[in-house]
Design an enzyme around this catalytic site. Structure first.
Site, PDB file in Angstrom:
ATOM      1  N   ARG A  66      30.678  18.683  10.537  1.00 24.58           N
ATOM      2  CA  ARG A  66      31.344  19.527  11.519  1.00 24.58           C
ATOM      3  C   ARG A  66      32.554  20.244  10.917  1.00 24.58           C
ATOM      4  O   ARG A  66      32.788  21.429  11.180  1.00 24.58           O
ATOM      5  CB  ARG A  66      31.793  18.652  12.694  1.00 24.58           C
ATOM      6  CG  ARG A  66      32.423  19.414  13.836  1.00 24.58           C
ATOM      7  CD  ARG A  66      32.813  18.488  14.976  1.00 24.58           C
ATOM      8  NE  ARG A  66      33.592  19.183  15.959  1.00 24.58           N
ATOM      9  CZ  ARG A  66      34.875  19.501  15.777  1.00 24.58           C
ATOM     10  NH1 ARG A  66      35.481  19.151  14.669  1.00 24.58           N
ATOM     11  NH2 ARG A  66      35.539  20.165  16.702  1.00 24.58           N
ATOM     12  N   SER A 125      34.501  20.925  20.069  1.00 25.73           N
ATOM     13  CA  SER A 125      34.701  19.537  20.521  1.00 25.73           C
ATOM     14  C   SER A 125      34.613  19.487  22.048  1.00 25.73           C
ATOM     15  O   SER A 125      34.402  20.504  22.691  1.00 25.73           O
ATOM     16  CB  SER A 125      36.081  19.074  20.066  1.00 25.73           C
ATOM     17  OG  SER A 125      37.020  20.028  20.525  1.00 25.73           O
ATOM     18  N   LEU A 126      34.776  18.299  22.578  1.00 24.99           N
ATOM     19  CA  LEU A 126      34.635  18.088  24.018  1.00 24.99           C
ATOM     20  C   LEU A 126      35.986  17.758  24.630  1.00 24.99           C
ATOM     21  O   LEU A 126      36.817  17.120  23.990  1.00 24.99           O
ATOM     22  CB  LEU A 126      33.697  16.890  24.280  1.00 24.99           C
ATOM     23  CG  LEU A 126      32.240  17.056  23.887  1.00 24.99           C
ATOM     24  CD1 LEU A 126      31.552  15.707  23.900  1.00 24.99           C
ATOM     25  CD2 LEU A 126      31.556  18.025  24.818  1.00 24.99           C
ATOM     26  N   GLU A 131       0.862  -1.204   0.000  1.00 22.46           N
ATOM     27  CA  GLU A 131       0.000   0.000   0.000  1.00 22.46           C
ATOM     28  C   GLU A 131       0.892   1.245   0.000  1.00 22.46           C
ATOM     29  O   GLU A 131       0.667   2.206  -0.745  1.00 22.46           O
ATOM     30  CB  GLU A 131      -0.912  -0.037   1.231  1.00 22.46           C
ATOM     31  CG  GLU A 131      -1.742   1.212   1.524  1.00 22.46           C
ATOM     32  CD  GLU A 131      -2.659   1.605   0.365  1.00 22.46           C
ATOM     33  OE1 GLU A 131      -2.794   0.800  -0.568  1.00 22.46           O
ATOM     34  OE2 GLU A 131      -3.192   2.727   0.387  1.00 22.46           O
ATOM     35  N   TYR A 132       1.963   1.205   0.817  1.00 18.82           N
ATOM     36  CA  TYR A 132       2.895   2.345   0.873  1.00 18.82           C
ATOM     37  C   TYR A 132       3.483   2.575  -0.531  1.00 18.82           C
ATOM     38  O   TYR A 132       3.499   3.704  -1.041  1.00 18.82           O
ATOM     39  CB  TYR A 132       4.009   2.055   1.893  1.00 18.82           C
ATOM     40  CG  TYR A 132       5.055   3.142   1.950  1.00 18.82           C
ATOM     41  CD1 TYR A 132       6.168   3.109   1.114  1.00 18.82           C
ATOM     42  CD2 TYR A 132       4.903   4.243   2.796  1.00 18.82           C
ATOM     43  CE1 TYR A 132       7.109   4.123   1.129  1.00 18.82           C
ATOM     44  CE2 TYR A 132       5.840   5.256   2.821  1.00 18.82           C
ATOM     45  CZ  TYR A 132       6.936   5.197   1.986  1.00 18.82           C
ATOM     46  OH  TYR A 132       7.861   6.212   1.986  1.00 18.82           O
ATOM     47  N   LYS A 178      27.761   8.885  24.288  1.00 18.73           N
ATOM     48  CA  LYS A 178      28.631   9.513  23.289  1.00 18.73           C
ATOM     49  C   LYS A 178      28.628   8.601  22.070  1.00 18.73           C
ATOM     50  O   LYS A 178      29.345   7.604  22.018  1.00 18.73           O
ATOM     51  CB  LYS A 178      30.045   9.702  23.825  1.00 18.73           C
ATOM     52  CG  LYS A 178      30.911  10.505  22.867  1.00 18.73           C
ATOM     53  CD  LYS A 178      32.248  10.915  23.473  1.00 18.73           C
ATOM     54  CE  LYS A 178      33.040  11.805  22.520  1.00 18.73           C
ATOM     55  NZ  LYS A 178      33.229  11.207  21.193  1.00 18.73           N
ATOM     56  N   GLU A 227      24.454  13.362  15.915  1.00 15.80           N
ATOM     57  CA  GLU A 227      25.399  12.390  15.374  1.00 15.80           C
ATOM     58  C   GLU A 227      24.699  11.514  14.349  1.00 15.80           C
ATOM     59  O   GLU A 227      23.614  10.987  14.612  1.00 15.80           O
ATOM     60  CB  GLU A 227      25.932  11.511  16.532  1.00 15.80           C
ATOM     61  CG  GLU A 227      27.212  10.775  16.223  1.00 15.80           C
ATOM     62  CD  GLU A 227      28.461  11.617  16.511  1.00 15.80           C
ATOM     63  OE1 GLU A 227      28.306  12.805  16.835  1.00 15.80           O
ATOM     64  OE2 GLU A 227      29.578  11.080  16.382  1.00 15.80           O
TER      65      GLU A 227
HETATM   66  N1  LIG Z   1      29.085  12.333  20.025  1.00 14.70           N
HETATM   67  C1  LIG Z   1      28.091  12.521  20.898  1.00 14.70           C
HETATM   68  O1  LIG Z   1      27.296  11.604  21.141  1.00 14.70           O
HETATM   69  N2  LIG Z   1      27.956  13.796  21.517  1.00 14.70           N
HETATM   70  N3  LIG Z   1      28.716  14.884  21.222  1.00 14.70           N
HETATM   71  C2  LIG Z   1      28.227  15.848  21.998  1.00 14.70           C
HETATM   72  C3  LIG Z   1      28.718  17.228  22.001  1.00 14.70           C
HETATM   73  C4  LIG Z   1      29.783  17.712  21.280  1.00 14.70           C
HETATM   74  C5  LIG Z   1      29.854  19.076  21.598  1.00 14.70           C
HETATM   75  C6  LIG Z   1      28.833  19.346  22.474  1.00 14.70           C
HETATM   76  O2  LIG Z   1      28.122  18.188  22.703  1.00 14.70           O
HETATM   77  N4  LIG Z   1      27.229  15.429  22.791  1.00 14.70           N
HETATM   78  C7  LIG Z   1      27.053  14.146  22.505  1.00 14.70           C
HETATM   79  N5  LIG Z   1      26.129  13.313  23.076  1.00 14.70           N
END
Ligand SMILES: NC(=O)n1nc(-c2ccco2)nc1N
Length: 326
Positions: free
Chosen positions: A139, A81-82, A34-35, A118, A176
């Site tokens: 990014r 970045s972190l 159907e889709y 993460k 992400e």
């Molecule tokens: N890679 C990832 O899952 N990230 N990366 C951030 C991030 C990067 C810069 C600020 O927040 N947060 C999460 N959950």
């Protein structure tokens, strides 16, 4: 004629709802046959009215023709970045520096942190104008990335139109793009059969699938997305907290991981790290740690950034898995 246009709009709305139910809620609401019939009807109508194709049409999910190169995009809000932490002492130092930065003397109130996974994929910025998806950028170096809009259109879980009622004029979503473990295994099996190179890990597979100049190849790769932050916001009130931002994203129809929590103090952080560490192998996707963010956005602003990484966040990594003995 007008009833064609009305029919097109109705098909777009209904097909997009089925895509959302099937891919985001994992709850199919229509038989595939159907889709497919409705999808073909919409394609025919759009070929008869090429100037009236809706910006959120599901027919764009199959991928546009190849482009010669990727355009550059400058991020309105840099994607920074972190800082990484690896052991308990790093988490204690992080919590202490946050409390100092917030002028909390030694044993004052504990800090509320948003804790989240993460994801081990590639960072992406999605731009929505009046609720309609208009651009996606990688990014890059944090300030300038590549325009991968056509590729991102093929990622079924990324909505081409946000769900009302509180739709902002401009919203940039950070998150992400990743590939789940089982989709990665199936892709490599297909690569093997086709005599093509296999990908080393899901992160490389996601990156390789996205950086395709031919979006029709991207469309054949099962990519996913989890939102985890906000960039530019215009025409709406910014929520008070990071967790409030993610709750709002959930209401807007953006995929947000359920594996998140708001915890207090270093004990709350370490409890979350321990819980996720115990369940890491059973998650359907790869993660390389967890991320702690001061939850109140006013506190984040007060803490600001040191060099290019925020003082209000820390990535707490898991020990790298021993190289798998093949
Ligand atoms: N890679 C990832 O899952 N990230 N990366 C951030 C991030 C990067 C810069 C600020 O927040 N947060 C999460 N959950």
């Amino acid at each position: 004629p007008d009833n064609d246009l009305a029919r097109m709009a109705a098909l777009v709305e209904e097909l997009n709802r089925h895509i959302y139910n099937y891919h985001v809620l994992d709850a199919p609401t229509i038989p595939d046959a159907e889709y497919d019939r409705m999808f073909r009807e919409l394609q025919e109508l759009e070929s008869m009215h090429p100037t009236r194709v809706s910006p959120d049409t599901p027919t764009s999910r199959v991928g546009a023709a190849p482009i010669p190169e990727f355009k550059q995009v400058t991020h309105a809000v840099p994607m920074l970045s972190l800082n990484n932490g690896f052991q308990i002492e790093d988490v204690d130092n992080f919590d202490r520096r946050v409390r100092e930065g917030l002028d909390l003397h030694q044993n004052a109130r504990e800090v509320a942190y948003a804790a989240e996974l993460k994801f081990d994929g590639l960072a992406m910025s999605l731009r929505y104008e009046n609720g309609v998806f208009v651009q996606a950028a990688t990014r890059g170096d944090g300030y300038t990335g590549e325009d991968v809009t056509a590729n991102i259109r093929t990622v079924r879980v990324i909505p081409l139109r946000l769900h009302g009622p509180d739709i902002p004029d401009v919203l940039e979503v950070r998150g992400e793009v990743l590939m789940f473990k089982d989709d990665f295994a199936k892709l490599n099996a297909r690569q093997r059969e086709a005599g093509q190179k296999e990908f080393a890990n899901p992160r490389n597979a996601a990156a390789g699938s996205l950086r395709q100049l031919d979006a029709r190849i991207t469309a054949q790769r099962k990519l996913r997305f989890f939102a985890y932050g906000i960039g530019l916001l215009e025409g709406a009130e910014m929520p008070e907290s990071h967790s409030g931002v993610l709750d709002w994203f959930d209401r807007l129809g953006l995929p947000v991981s359920k594996e998140r929590a708001v915890v207090t103090g270093r004990d709350g952080l370490l409890g979350y790290y321990k819980d996720i560490g115990a369940r890491r192998d059973s998650l359907p996707y790869e993660i390389d740690g967890v991320v702690y963010k001061v939850d109140r956005l006013a506190d984040q602003r007060q803490l600001g950034f040191v060099s290019r990484a925020p003082r209000f966040a820390l990535a707490h990594k898991f020990p790298a898995e021993e190289a798998l003995t093949v």
